[in-house]
Design a protein around this motif. Structure first.
Motif, PDB file in Angstrom:
ATOM      1  N   GLN A   1       0.829  -1.211   0.000  1.00  0.00           N
ATOM      2  CA  GLN A   1       0.000   0.000   0.000  1.00  0.00           C
ATOM      3  C   GLN A   1       0.859   1.255   0.000  1.00  0.00           C
ATOM      4  O   GLN A   1       0.541   2.239  -0.678  1.00  0.00           O
ATOM      5  N   ALA A   2       1.960   1.234   0.748  1.00  0.00           N
ATOM      6  CA  ALA A   2       2.865   2.387   0.761  1.00  0.00           C
ATOM      7  C   ALA A   2       3.551   2.562  -0.592  1.00  0.00           C
ATOM      8  O   ALA A   2       3.763   3.692  -1.050  1.00  0.00           O
ATOM      9  N   LEU A   3       3.885   1.457  -1.240  1.00  0.00           N
ATOM     10  CA  LEU A   3       4.491   1.528  -2.571  1.00  0.00           C
ATOM     11  C   LEU A   3       3.533   2.169  -3.558  1.00  0.00           C
ATOM     12  O   LEU A   3       3.940   2.978  -4.405  1.00  0.00           O
ATOM     13  N   ARG A   4       2.267   1.843  -3.460  1.00  0.00           N
ATOM     14  CA  ARG A   4       1.260   2.442  -4.340  1.00  0.00           C
ATOM     15  C   ARG A   4       1.258   3.961  -4.223  1.00  0.00           C
ATOM     16  O   ARG A   4       1.084   4.682  -5.215  1.00  0.00           O
ATOM     17  N   ILE A   5       1.457   4.479  -3.018  1.00  0.00           N
ATOM     18  CA  ILE A   5       1.486   5.924  -2.805  1.00  0.00           C
ATOM     19  C   ILE A   5       2.762   6.537  -3.383  1.00  0.00           C
ATOM     20  O   ILE A   5       2.753   7.668  -3.889  1.00  0.00           O
ATOM     21  N   ALA A   6       3.855   5.786  -3.364  1.00  0.00           N
ATOM     22  CA  ALA A   6       5.153   6.336  -3.756  1.00  0.00           C
ATOM     23  C   ALA A   6       5.400   6.310  -5.259  1.00  0.00           C
ATOM     24  O   ALA A   6       6.094   7.191  -5.783  1.00  0.00           O
ATOM     25  N   VAL A   7       4.865   5.330  -5.981  1.00  0.00           N
ATOM     26  CA  VAL A   7       5.268   5.158  -7.384  1.00  0.00           C
ATOM     27  C   VAL A   7       4.815   6.280  -8.324  1.00  0.00           C
ATOM     28  O   VAL A   7       5.493   6.507  -9.339  1.00  0.00           O
ATOM     29  N   PRO A   8       3.724   7.001  -8.078  1.00  0.00           N
ATOM     30  CA  PRO A   8       3.407   8.079  -9.024  1.00  0.00           C
ATOM     31  C   PRO A   8       4.548   9.080  -9.205  1.00  0.00           C
ATOM     32  O   PRO A   8       4.764   9.580 -10.307  1.00  0.00           O
ATOM     33  N   GLU A   9       5.303   9.332  -8.157  1.00  0.00           N
ATOM     34  CA  GLU A   9       6.432  10.239  -8.278  1.00  0.00           C
ATOM     35  C   GLU A   9       7.705   9.504  -8.694  1.00  0.00           C
ATOM     36  O   GLU A   9       8.398   9.905  -9.633  1.00  0.00           O
ATOM     37  N   GLY A  10       8.011   8.411  -8.021  1.00  0.00           N
ATOM     38  CA  GLY A  10       9.295   7.760  -8.227  1.00  0.00           C
ATOM     39  C   GLY A  10       9.365   6.832  -9.414  1.00  0.00           C
ATOM     40  O   GLY A  10      10.458   6.551  -9.921  1.00  0.00           O
ATOM     41  N   GLY A  11       8.229   6.312  -9.861  1.00  0.00           N
ATOM     42  CA  GLY A  11       8.239   5.385 -10.980  1.00  0.00           C
ATOM     43  C   GLY A  11       9.151   4.208 -10.715  1.00  0.00           C
ATOM     44  O   GLY A  11       9.190   3.660  -9.602  1.00  0.00           O
ATOM     45  N   LEU A  12       9.934   3.813 -11.700  1.00  0.00           N
ATOM     46  CA  LEU A  12      10.800   2.648 -11.576  1.00  0.00           C
ATOM     47  C   LEU A  12      12.004   2.897 -10.675  1.00  0.00           C
ATOM     48  O   LEU A  12      12.728   1.949 -10.339  1.00  0.00           O
ATOM     49  N   THR A  13      12.234   4.137 -10.274  1.00  0.00           N
ATOM     50  CA  THR A  13      13.333   4.418  -9.347  1.00  0.00           C
ATOM     51  C   THR A  13      12.911   4.268  -7.884  1.00  0.00           C
ATOM     52  O   THR A  13      13.753   4.332  -6.985  1.00  0.00           O
TER      53      THR A  13
END
Length: 447
Positions: free
Chosen positions: A363-375
């Motif tokens: 769930q935390a990854l879902r929040i983070a990926v819009p900004e960080g993408g594959l990084t």
């Protein structure tokens, strides 16, 4: 979602009846199919604005396709969709044009269906000066610039969305997605597929990121559409922890969906506002202000389609985490999930990979990926490293099917090999070739 005159009026007599509605979707492997749904923004070549329903807009395109053998779907006399064979065309609230593809046996059929649809749409819309671009978030338009389509249920959602999230109206008007629908064999297979696909949905969001702009400028995100879904409606979106609980199955999912707030029901061809009630309330006490209206299986089927989790369980599984993108990437999404979930060894490998992950971490990854993408870091490594591993599993799964489908993963493999998502590509074009003029994206993204 029911169309006027098509709802199932069977009364609901037990909760088991609701669980059986899902269980009916269980199919033997020989009957498993691939369904792909993809949305795209219409734009007028002259000024790049989104075409309104009428005049000379979306309705005219529907009429043109009707003349080519599609059957119209009407809402209060207005054509709001089309159907032909096993496929349908529908309209999202801002006029986003969606093909819900037929259930097909292989990815080659998916690719051919998409190519045929785009060619037919260009044939009809081109002479009207209208093109289409599949992007995750509208790169230019403000929310107030977008038209509204004349679908009765959208009027109810339009009033409700601002009560529960800051970006619900943006979801309705300014986003486009590509979705993949896949089958399950039985309840146990459904549970494993649902857990695998929910756990890997943030990875898919990063891989297929294609919405870096907002109102003519970089947004600071690789997928603004992905961020929108985190601020739409917490009651019905995201990665529900219940799926990962011991003993999860059809009946437990019913209990979850019963407590999701309702939007509407349909009676006599008209949509009735049901906001303020959960489906459990509706079954127990009816709808306030509508004495004698009792819950039906058609109401249940409609309600299930308003549960916007990142993977939606209906009578199949619907993968919902990706931005719309190039035709190759849209077919690539179908390839990604088909390889993971339609071969036993691949599915078991994917399940083994994600099993140790805590749901809170996903769930935390879902929040983070819009900004960080594959990084984005995950499990002590960049998400790009995980992507390589998962894509290898998917490719092995496609290879095991023996149909030569693995070539449809090439565009996705290229993203991982280069580290450049579609969003990164557009940001580079913005800086290097467009003179920071985002409007140039329409010509290059047009399909």
């Amino acid at each position: 979602m029911s169309n006027p005159g098509e709802a199932d009026l069977t009364p609901i007599t037990s909760l088991r009846q609701l669980a059986e509605w899902f269980a009916v979707g269980s199919k033997p492997r020989a009957d498993w199919r691939i369904g792909t749904e993809h949305e795209k923004f219409g734009f007028r070549h002259a000024g790049l604005e989104a075409p309104a329903y009428e005049p000379d807009g979306i309705r005219a395109i529907l009429d043109g396709l009707t003349a080519r053998g599609w059957e119209p779907i009407l809402d209060r006399g207005n054509p709001i969709g089309l159907k032909r064979g096993g496929a349908s065309i529908s309209l999202e609230p801002g006029g986003q044009f969606e093909l819900s593809g037929a259930p097909l046996e292989d990815l080659h059929g998916t690719a051919a269906e998409l190519a045929d649809h785009l060619a037919e749409t260009r044939l009809v819309a081109g002479p009207m000066g209208i093109g289409f671009a599949p992007l995750g978030f509208h790169p230019l338009a403000r929310r107030e610039d977008m038209p509204w389509m004349p679908k009765g249920r959208y009027a109810i959602m339009r009033q409700y969305m601002p009560r529960v999230g800051a970006m619900g109206l943006d979801m309705m008007l300014r986003t486009c997605t590509v979705q993949v629908n896949l089958d399950f064999g039985d309840e146990a297979d459904m549970v494993e597929k649902l857990r695998v696909s929910l756990a890997l949905q943030p990875l898919a969001t990063a891989l297929f990121a294609n919405s870096p702009f907002r109102e003519g400028r970089p947004s600071g995100l690789r997928t603004l559409r992905g961020r929108v879904w985190t601020e739409t409606d917490p009651d019905r979106t995201g990665i529900p922890a219940v799926v990962f609980e011991q003993g999860f199955g059809f009946e437990r999912f019913v209990q979850h969906v019963l407590d999701v707030p309702m939007y509407f029901i349909m009676r006599d061809g008209a949509w009735i506002d049901a906001t303020g009630s959960t489906f459990r309330d509706f079954m127990a006490r009816g709808l306030p202000g509508h004495p004698g209206v009792e819950a039906t299986m058609g109401d249940w089927a409609d309600h299930v389609t308003t549960v916007f989790t990142d993977v939606r369980l209906k009578r199949f599984l619907e993968m919902r985490g990706a931005d719309a993108g190039s035709p190759e990437m849209m077919v690539g999404l179908s390839a990604f999930w088909t390889g993971l979930l339609y071969d036993d060894a691949a599915q078991k490998a994917a399940a083994s990979l994600v099993r140790p992950w805590a749901v809170e971490a996903v769930q935390a990854l879902r929040i983070a990926v819009p900004e960080g993408g594959l990084t984005t870091p995950f499990q002590n490594r960049p998400l790009r490293d995980l992507a390589r591993e998962v894509l290898a599993i998917s490719r092995d799964g496609l290879r095991a099917r023996g149909l030569g489908e693995e070539r449809h993963l090439d565009a996705v493999d290229a993203v991982v090999a280069s580290g450049e998502t579609q969003a990164d590509h557009w940001l580079r074009r913005y800086q290097e070739a467009w003179g920071q003029d985002v409007s140039k994206i329409f010509k290059e993204a047009a399909v």
